[in-house]
Design a protein around this motif. Sequence first.
Motif, PDB file in Angstrom:
ATOM      1  N   ALA A 165       0.823  -1.202   0.000  1.00  0.00           N
ATOM      2  CA  ALA A 165       0.000   0.000   0.000  1.00  0.00           C
ATOM      3  C   ALA A 165       0.872   1.273   0.000  1.00  0.00           C
ATOM      4  O   ALA A 165       2.002   1.268   0.509  1.00  0.00           O
ATOM      5  N   PRO A 166       0.350   2.359  -0.596  1.00  0.00           N
ATOM      6  CA  PRO A 166       1.137   3.599  -0.671  1.00  0.00           C
ATOM      7  C   PRO A 166       1.580   4.085   0.727  1.00  0.00           C
ATOM      8  O   PRO A 166       0.800   4.014   1.690  1.00  0.00           O
ATOM      9  N   ALA A 167       2.814   4.561   0.772  1.00  0.00           N
ATOM     10  CA  ALA A 167       3.352   5.114   2.028  1.00  0.00           C
ATOM     11  C   ALA A 167       3.014   6.586   2.137  1.00  0.00           C
ATOM     12  O   ALA A 167       2.522   7.216   1.195  1.00  0.00           O
ATOM     13  N   ALA A 175      12.428   3.397   1.696  1.00  0.00           N
ATOM     14  CA  ALA A 175      12.939   2.593   2.804  1.00  0.00           C
ATOM     15  C   ALA A 175      12.317   1.203   2.780  1.00  0.00           C
ATOM     16  O   ALA A 175      12.994   0.187   3.039  1.00  0.00           O
ATOM     17  N   THR A 176      11.081   1.107   2.434  1.00  0.00           N
ATOM     18  CA  THR A 176      10.414  -0.208   2.334  1.00  0.00           C
ATOM     19  C   THR A 176      10.999  -1.022   1.189  1.00  0.00           C
ATOM     20  O   THR A 176      11.218  -2.226   1.310  1.00  0.00           O
ATOM     21  N   ALA A 177      11.278  -0.369   0.083  1.00  0.00           N
ATOM     22  CA  ALA A 177      11.871  -1.068  -1.053  1.00  0.00           C
ATOM     23  C   ALA A 177      13.259  -1.599  -0.709  1.00  0.00           C
ATOM     24  O   ALA A 177      13.638  -2.699  -1.165  1.00  0.00           O
ATOM     25  N   LYS A 178      14.030  -0.849   0.092  1.00  0.00           N
ATOM     26  CA  LYS A 178      15.347  -1.300   0.493  1.00  0.00           C
ATOM     27  C   LYS A 178      15.250  -2.576   1.332  1.00  0.00           C
ATOM     28  O   LYS A 178      16.026  -3.514   1.159  1.00  0.00           O
ATOM     29  N   ASN A 198       3.564   6.440  -4.322  1.00  0.00           N
ATOM     30  CA  ASN A 198       4.362   5.987  -3.178  1.00  0.00           C
ATOM     31  C   ASN A 198       4.055   4.542  -2.774  1.00  0.00           C
ATOM     32  O   ASN A 198       4.414   4.102  -1.678  1.00  0.00           O
ATOM     33  N   ALA A 199       3.374   3.772  -3.642  1.00  0.00           N
ATOM     34  CA  ALA A 199       3.181   2.349  -3.396  1.00  0.00           C
ATOM     35  C   ALA A 199       4.345   1.592  -4.018  1.00  0.00           C
ATOM     36  O   ALA A 199       4.956   2.040  -4.988  1.00  0.00           O
ATOM     37  N   ALA A 216       2.094 -14.889  -1.370  1.00  0.00           N
ATOM     38  CA  ALA A 216       2.335 -15.760  -0.226  1.00  0.00           C
ATOM     39  C   ALA A 216       3.788 -15.656   0.256  1.00  0.00           C
ATOM     40  O   ALA A 216       4.054 -15.648   1.465  1.00  0.00           O
ATOM     41  N   SER A 217       4.755 -15.566  -0.665  1.00  0.00           N
ATOM     42  CA  SER A 217       6.164 -15.461  -0.255  1.00  0.00           C
ATOM     43  C   SER A 217       6.460 -14.131   0.444  1.00  0.00           C
ATOM     44  O   SER A 217       7.212 -14.088   1.432  1.00  0.00           O
ATOM     45  N   LEU A 218       5.891 -13.032  -0.025  1.00  0.00           N
ATOM     46  CA  LEU A 218       6.113 -11.729   0.615  1.00  0.00           C
ATOM     47  C   LEU A 218       5.464 -11.680   1.989  1.00  0.00           C
ATOM     48  O   LEU A 218       6.033 -11.115   2.938  1.00  0.00           O
ATOM     49  N   THR A 219       4.287 -12.250   2.099  1.00  0.00           N
ATOM     50  CA  THR A 219       3.596 -12.255   3.400  1.00  0.00           C
ATOM     51  C   THR A 219       4.390 -13.074   4.410  1.00  0.00           C
ATOM     52  O   THR A 219       4.481 -12.721   5.588  1.00  0.00           O
ATOM     53  N   ALA A 220       4.988 -14.193   3.941  1.00  0.00           N
ATOM     54  CA  ALA A 220       5.788 -15.018   4.853  1.00  0.00           C
ATOM     55  C   ALA A 220       7.043 -14.280   5.324  1.00  0.00           C
ATOM     56  O   ALA A 220       7.535 -14.519   6.437  1.00  0.00           O
ATOM     57  N   ALA A 221       7.565 -13.338   4.491  1.00  0.00           N
ATOM     58  CA  ALA A 221       8.752 -12.561   4.882  1.00  0.00           C
ATOM     59  C   ALA A 221       8.406 -11.376   5.767  1.00  0.00           C
ATOM     60  O   ALA A 221       9.305 -10.645   6.216  1.00  0.00           O
ATOM     61  N   GLY A 222       7.156 -11.113   6.010  1.00  0.00           N
ATOM     62  CA  GLY A 222       6.741 -10.046   6.913  1.00  0.00           C
ATOM     63  C   GLY A 222       6.338  -8.763   6.236  1.00  0.00           C
ATOM     64  O   GLY A 222       6.173  -7.733   6.905  1.00  0.00           O
ATOM     65  N   PHE A 223       6.113  -8.785   4.908  1.00  0.00           N
ATOM     66  CA  PHE A 223       5.725  -7.556   4.207  1.00  0.00           C
ATOM     67  C   PHE A 223       4.202  -7.550   3.999  1.00  0.00           C
ATOM     68  O   PHE A 223       3.626  -8.564   3.548  1.00  0.00           O
ATOM     69  N   PRO A 224       3.544  -6.419   4.262  1.00  0.00           N
ATOM     70  CA  PRO A 224       2.079  -6.334   4.120  1.00  0.00           C
ATOM     71  C   PRO A 224       1.648  -6.142   2.667  1.00  0.00           C
ATOM     72  O   PRO A 224       1.051  -5.111   2.310  1.00  0.00           O
ATOM     73  N   ALA A 225       1.921  -7.133   1.825  1.00  0.00           N
ATOM     74  CA  ALA A 225       1.568  -7.027   0.405  1.00  0.00           C
ATOM     75  C   ALA A 225       0.100  -7.417   0.208  1.00  0.00           C
ATOM     76  O   ALA A 225      -0.537  -8.067   1.060  1.00  0.00           O
TER      77      ALA A 225
END
Length: 271
Positions: A165-167, A175-178, A198-199, A216-225
Motif C-alpha cells: 500500500a502507498p506510504a 525505505a520499504t523497497a530497500k 508511493n506504493a 504468499a512469499s512476501l507475506t511469509a517474509a513479513g511484508f504487508p503485500a
Amino acid sequence: MLTRLLIVLLAILNVGVALWWLAPRAEPVAVVPPAEPGVASLEVLPSPAPGKVGPAAPVVAGTEVSASAALIATPAPAAAAEAKPAAQPPAATAAVEAKPEPAKPAENKPAEIRPPAVVQCASLGPYATQAQAQAAMSALGTDAARPRLREVPGKAASSYRVLIAPAASREEAQATAKRIVEAGFSDYFIVSQGEEANAVALGQYRNREGAERRLASLTAAGFPAKLAASGTEIAPSWWVDTATAGAATPASLKQRAAAAQQQSLDCARLR
C-alpha cells in the motif's frame, strides 16, 4: 292173480276219474257274510258290453264298487293328470314376505376437481462455495421439487498485481523497497503518481495463481503485500435451481434458502 287184480282196479279208477271230469258242474255260489247293522250291502253292477261305455252309474254312499266298474264308470279328469304344486307352508310364506330388499348400491359421486397448482421455477443464490449451496438446498425440504446445484464459472481479470500500500511519503516508500531487496526479493518499483503514488509494486501477472504465489512469499517474509486485479473479475458462484411444490412460492423458497438473489428459470431446464 294178484297182478290181474291190480290191473282191474286201476282201470276202474281211471273210468271213475273220467266220469267225474265229464260230469256237469254248478256255478259256485259266493257266500256273503251277514252285514253289520247300519252298513249298506255290496251291490255288484253288470259290466257293459266291450267297446261300449255307458253312463256312469251312481255310487251309493257307503258302498264299494269293483275296480273294473269304477274305471269304466268314472273317467279320470284331464285336470287330475296335471301335478299340482304343493302348497307352501305358512311359515315359509312369512319368511319370503319378511325377506329384506337388497341394499341399493351407493351412487358414485364425481370427485371434486381441483385446479392443479401453478408450478414456478427459480434459481436461488449466489453462494460462494458448493458446501453453502448444498446446505441451502437441504433447508428447502419438501417445498422444492427436483432441486439441483449449478456452478457458474467466474470471470478472470486481465492481469493481477502484487503491491504494498502507498506510504505517507516518497522517502518511506524507498525505505520499504530497500528492506524488500535485503530480504532477497527483486523486480519492484515505486509508483510515482496517481492514486497509488508511493506504493511499492512487486510484480504483475497474467493469471491469478502466479500472483497468489508471489503474495504468499512476501507475506511469509513479513511484508504487508496485497493482490490487486486489473479489469473486472467475477468469482465463481453456486446456485440452486428448483421448482415450487405445493403452496410454496419462489419468494418463500428464497427466504428459506437465505439467498441474496432470486432469478426466474424455465422449468424445462429441470427435466
